[in-house]
Design a protein around this motif. Structure first.
Motif, PDB file in Angstrom:
ATOM      1  N   HIS A   1       0.843  -1.204   0.000  1.00  0.00           N
ATOM      2  CA  HIS A   1       0.000   0.000   0.000  1.00  0.00           C
ATOM      3  C   HIS A   1       0.866   1.237   0.000  1.00  0.00           C
ATOM      4  O   HIS A   1       1.745   1.382   0.827  1.00  0.00           O
ATOM      5  N   VAL A   2       0.601   2.118  -0.921  1.00  0.00           N
ATOM      6  CA  VAL A   2       1.301   3.408  -0.899  1.00  0.00           C
ATOM      7  C   VAL A   2       0.262   4.495  -0.851  1.00  0.00           C
ATOM      8  O   VAL A   2      -0.916   4.281  -1.097  1.00  0.00           O
ATOM      9  N   GLU A   3       0.727   5.642  -0.547  1.00  0.00           N
ATOM     10  CA  GLU A   3      -0.177   6.774  -0.426  1.00  0.00           C
ATOM     11  C   GLU A   3      -0.862   7.036  -1.743  1.00  0.00           C
ATOM     12  O   GLU A   3      -0.239   7.130  -2.786  1.00  0.00           O
ATOM     13  N   GLY A   4      -2.132   7.118  -1.719  1.00  0.00           N
ATOM     14  CA  GLY A   4      -2.837   7.344  -2.978  1.00  0.00           C
ATOM     15  C   GLY A   4      -4.166   7.988  -2.727  1.00  0.00           C
ATOM     16  O   GLY A   4      -4.545   8.256  -1.600  1.00  0.00           O
ATOM     17  N   GLY A   5      -4.860   8.244  -3.768  1.00  0.00           N
ATOM     18  CA  GLY A   5      -6.197   8.802  -3.623  1.00  0.00           C
ATOM     19  C   GLY A   5      -6.233  10.308  -3.641  1.00  0.00           C
ATOM     20  O   GLY A   5      -7.289  10.906  -3.485  1.00  0.00           O
ATOM     21  N   TRP A   6      -5.099  10.929  -3.804  1.00  0.00           N
ATOM     22  CA  TRP A   6      -5.099  12.391  -3.859  1.00  0.00           C
ATOM     23  C   TRP A   6      -5.657  12.853  -5.193  1.00  0.00           C
ATOM     24  O   TRP A   6      -5.486  12.199  -6.202  1.00  0.00           O
TER      25      TRP A   6
ATOM     26  N   ARG B   1      -5.529  19.577   3.114  1.00  0.00           N
ATOM     27  CA  ARG B   1      -6.173  19.105   4.334  1.00  0.00           C
ATOM     28  C   ARG B   1      -6.865  20.250   5.063  1.00  0.00           C
ATOM     29  O   ARG B   1      -7.974  20.109   5.548  1.00  0.00           O
TER      30      ARG B   1
ATOM     31  N   TYR C   1     -17.938  18.301   5.842  1.00  0.00           N
ATOM     32  CA  TYR C   1     -16.956  17.570   6.641  1.00  0.00           C
ATOM     33  C   TYR C   1     -17.243  17.716   8.124  1.00  0.00           C
ATOM     34  O   TYR C   1     -17.247  16.760   8.887  1.00  0.00           O
TER      35      TYR C   1
ATOM     36  N   VAL D   1     -20.325  15.782   9.203  1.00  0.00           N
ATOM     37  CA  VAL D   1     -20.078  14.340   9.200  1.00  0.00           C
ATOM     38  C   VAL D   1     -19.249  13.928  10.403  1.00  0.00           C
ATOM     39  O   VAL D   1     -19.532  12.946  11.086  1.00  0.00           O
TER      40      VAL D   1
ATOM     41  N   LEU E   1     -20.383  11.216  13.162  1.00  0.00           N
ATOM     42  CA  LEU E   1     -19.647   9.968  13.366  1.00  0.00           C
ATOM     43  C   LEU E   1     -19.004   9.936  14.754  1.00  0.00           C
ATOM     44  O   LEU E   1     -18.850   8.876  15.364  1.00  0.00           O
TER      45      LEU E   1
ATOM     46  N   GLY F   1      -7.803   5.470   0.388  1.00  0.00           N
ATOM     47  CA  GLY F   1      -8.368   6.758   0.825  1.00  0.00           C
ATOM     48  C   GLY F   1      -7.277   7.661   1.380  1.00  0.00           C
ATOM     49  O   GLY F   1      -6.200   7.202   1.759  1.00  0.00           O
ATOM     50  N   ILE F   2      -7.559   8.942   1.463  1.00  0.00           N
ATOM     51  CA  ILE F   2      -6.556   9.880   1.967  1.00  0.00           C
ATOM     52  C   ILE F   2      -6.809  10.136   3.435  1.00  0.00           C
ATOM     53  O   ILE F   2      -7.916  10.472   3.828  1.00  0.00           O
ATOM     54  N   PRO F   3      -5.786   9.997   4.269  1.00  0.00           N
ATOM     55  CA  PRO F   3      -5.966  10.362   5.681  1.00  0.00           C
ATOM     56  C   PRO F   3      -5.961  11.875   5.819  1.00  0.00           C
ATOM     57  O   PRO F   3      -5.046  12.558   5.360  1.00  0.00           O
TER      58      PRO F   3
ATOM     59  N   VAL G   1      -1.567   5.469   6.625  1.00  0.00           N
ATOM     60  CA  VAL G   1      -1.834   5.169   5.218  1.00  0.00           C
ATOM     61  C   VAL G   1      -2.284   3.723   5.059  1.00  0.00           C
ATOM     62  O   VAL G   1      -3.233   3.423   4.325  1.00  0.00           O
TER      63      VAL G   1
ATOM     64  N   ALA H   1      -5.983   2.572   3.633  1.00  0.00           N
ATOM     65  CA  ALA H   1      -6.192   1.775   2.438  1.00  0.00           C
ATOM     66  C   ALA H   1      -6.933   0.479   2.747  1.00  0.00           C
ATOM     67  O   ALA H   1      -7.924   0.135   2.102  1.00  0.00           O
ATOM     68  N   LEU H   2      -6.463  -0.243   3.785  1.00  0.00           N
ATOM     69  CA  LEU H   2      -7.067  -1.545   4.080  1.00  0.00           C
ATOM     70  C   LEU H   2      -8.499  -1.408   4.562  1.00  0.00           C
ATOM     71  O   LEU H   2      -9.386  -2.152   4.145  1.00  0.00           O
TER      72      LEU H   2
ATOM     73  N   TYR I   1     -16.655   9.823   4.018  1.00  0.00           N
ATOM     74  CA  TYR I   1     -15.561   9.776   4.989  1.00  0.00           C
ATOM     75  C   TYR I   1     -15.654   8.547   5.876  1.00  0.00           C
ATOM     76  O   TYR I   1     -16.701   7.943   6.022  1.00  0.00           O
TER      77      TYR I   1
END
Lengths: 439, 70
Positions: free
Chosen positions: A16-21, A37, A46, A49, A53, B1-3, B14, B18-19, B60
């Motif tokens: 897993h690498v940083e992604g989703g940006w 951020r 945000y 939510v 949560l 997903g992005i933290p 991270v 993802a998991l 989220y």
């Protein structure tokens, strides 16, 4: 349960690498991500939510903090006595010979380090039945994955027996149909590390091979129907270290020798070993005798046909079991005239037998009508304790794993059934040792 | 997903993101497959060492990792 086609699955890890940006933001630039951020945190959606949560989560966290569900609740209760449940066994796995030309599973050996690996030797024992396209391979199977063998062993001729070295779980020795002996190291691959030379090997299929106790852990011996028992050091398979001719008149004449079908060696009695012959006689031999004549200590006769299996009781080495023709017999080394106990004559040939390594009174036999019998001679001596039909074809070999609960049976068409027997048959009963001793 | 916001170190965050994103999607689809009117509100995974709690939302995920009290 649903039957589906077998699918080949492989286990792999995921990185897993940083992604989703979003596309316009470079994840490596710290200030860009920080800016993103901060912007997100100011978003109204945000905020709502997160509060929502947050309340939900708080509820569960409070639940966790209030009650400790892991504490010991039933300390005072004692262990319930184990009930006598009806014994049973079930097949947990059936491993089929992947080749189209089915061969008999002639020998099974469990891997000594309890990792549920099984080595199976495949060959066709009927005279001149070898088809030209028959595969020569034997396999090592892992019980977790019974679709594909874990390792394929390629000998020069089909293997009749195959044994793991009890000291080194990577080394195996196999006896071939043409009389040679070969040894493998599973770390080194499929081809044998060394094969004995044809001229000095046996002239008939090698029916028994056993590892010996020695400082080097590399000694083994083999027996065959050509009437010889040969000792080898696997580091040098070009010439056997010792040779014994199985002639009961003690003259060492090869023509009069009896063909050996099984071999037995007990590591607690290192100088003695036993050979079961085609003629139905069991020969007890002493390895350390000075002359070949004295090597053969005594003989036990009682079977009408070849002795297919010969094993000592692992907990009481003076008692041994022989299987041949239509019966199984139990002998004591001291009683030379006849067996001390025997089963009734069955309707089918008995093909193999073995003691349970954990319970001294329990042993298993396989028959040529596909049945596995489990006997407990303290409980009932005339009938098997449990009799199971494993498959329709004849069963040719049997091995119990060292923990005593798992049994592998090989059949004439190459199917190895792995069965698990119920715990009643695996755990030692309290008086058993004393009772067996009294026998 | 992005933290977006975290109290743990970056690499762990991270990995968890993802998991858990995948797990939440799978859990949600399971719940909805069984009953289409239903939806996933909360997911708790208790393991030997700690408990992972996930509160999912449309966009989220809020993830809390807690040590159960001994």
């Amino acid at each position: 349960q649903v039957n589906t086609d077998r699918v080949k699955v492989q286990s792999r890890g995921v990185n897993h690498v940083e992604g989703g940006w979003p596309k316009d933001i470079n994840p490596r630039e710290a200030d860009q991500t920080a800016r993103f951020r901060k912007k997100l945190e100011k978003d109204e959606h945000y905020i709502s939510v997160v509060t929502q949560l947050g309340t939900l989560m708080e509820h569960c966290v409070k639940q966790n903090n209030a009650i400790d569900i892991y504490e010991e609740y039933f300390d005072e209760e004692e262990m319930i006595e184990v009930e006598i449940e009806p014994p049973s066994a079930k097949t947990i796995n059936a491993i089929r010979d992947p080749n189209t030309a089915k061969r008999t599973a002639t020998h099974l050996s469990w891997c000594p380090d309890a990792s549920k690996k099984l080595a199976v030797a495949y060959s066709i024992l009927e005279f001149q039945q070898n088809k030209t396209d028959m595969s020569l391979d034997s396999y090592i199977w892992d019980l977790e994955n019974s679709n594909k063998p874990e390792l394929v062993l390629k000998p020069p001729s089909p293997l009749v027996t195959l044994e793991y070295n009890p000291k080194d779980s990577y080394v195996l020795v196999g006896g071939c149909y043409n009389g040679q002996l070969a040894y493998w190291d599973t770390r080194k691959g499929q081809l044998p590390v060394e094969v004995s030379t044809v001229e000095v090997s046996h002239r008939d299929p090698v029916y028994g091979t056993i590892w010996l106790q020695s400082k080097t852990g590399t000694d083994c011996f083999s027996a065959s129907t050509d009437g010889q028992v040969l000792w080898w050091d696997i580091r040098k398979l070009s010439v056997p270290t010792e040779r014994l001719v199985l002639d009961i008149s003690r003259k060492g004449i090869l023509q009069q020798a009896l063909g050996a079908v099984t071999l037995e060696f007990e590591s607690t009695l290192p100088t003695k070993f036993m050979v079961g012959t085609e003629q139905g006689i069991v020969i007890l031999c002493n390895r350390k005798a000075k002359t070949p004549a004295e090597k053969i200590t005594c003989t036990y006769s009682g079977h009408h046909g070849p002795v297919y299996a010969l094993t000592r009781n692992p907990l009481y080495p003076k008692i041994f079991l022989t299987v041949g023709d239509w019966t199984a017999r139990i002998w004591s080394e001291d009683a030379k005239e006849s067996s001390i106990m025997w089963t009734k004559y069955h309707s089918a040939y008995l093909t193999d037998g073995c003691w349970s390594p954990v319970r001294p009174a329990v042993f298993f036999t396989t028959r040529s009508d596909g049945t596995l019998d489990i006997w407990d001679f303290l409980f009932k001596q005339s009938d098997p304790f449990l009799s199971l039909k494993v498959c329709d074809e004849a069963l040719s070999s049997l091995r119990v794993q060292d923990n005593g609960c798992i049994v592998g049976c090989g059949s004439k068409l190459g199917t190895v059934s792995v069965m698990e027997i119920s715990s009643v048959l695996c755990t030692l009963q309290r008086n058993e040792k004393n009772l067996v001793n009294a026998v | 997903g992005i933290p977006v916001r975290t109290t743990l170190d970056n690499s762990t965050t991270v990995q968890y993101a993802a998991l858990l994103q995948q797990l939440v999607m799978k859990a949600r689809s399971t719940v909805r497959d069984i009953d289409p009117q239903n939806d996933l509100t909360f997911l708790r995974i208790r393991s030997k060492k700690h408990e992972i709690m996930v509160a999912p939302d449309k966009d989220y995920l809020l993830v809390v990792v807690q040590n159960p009290c001994e």
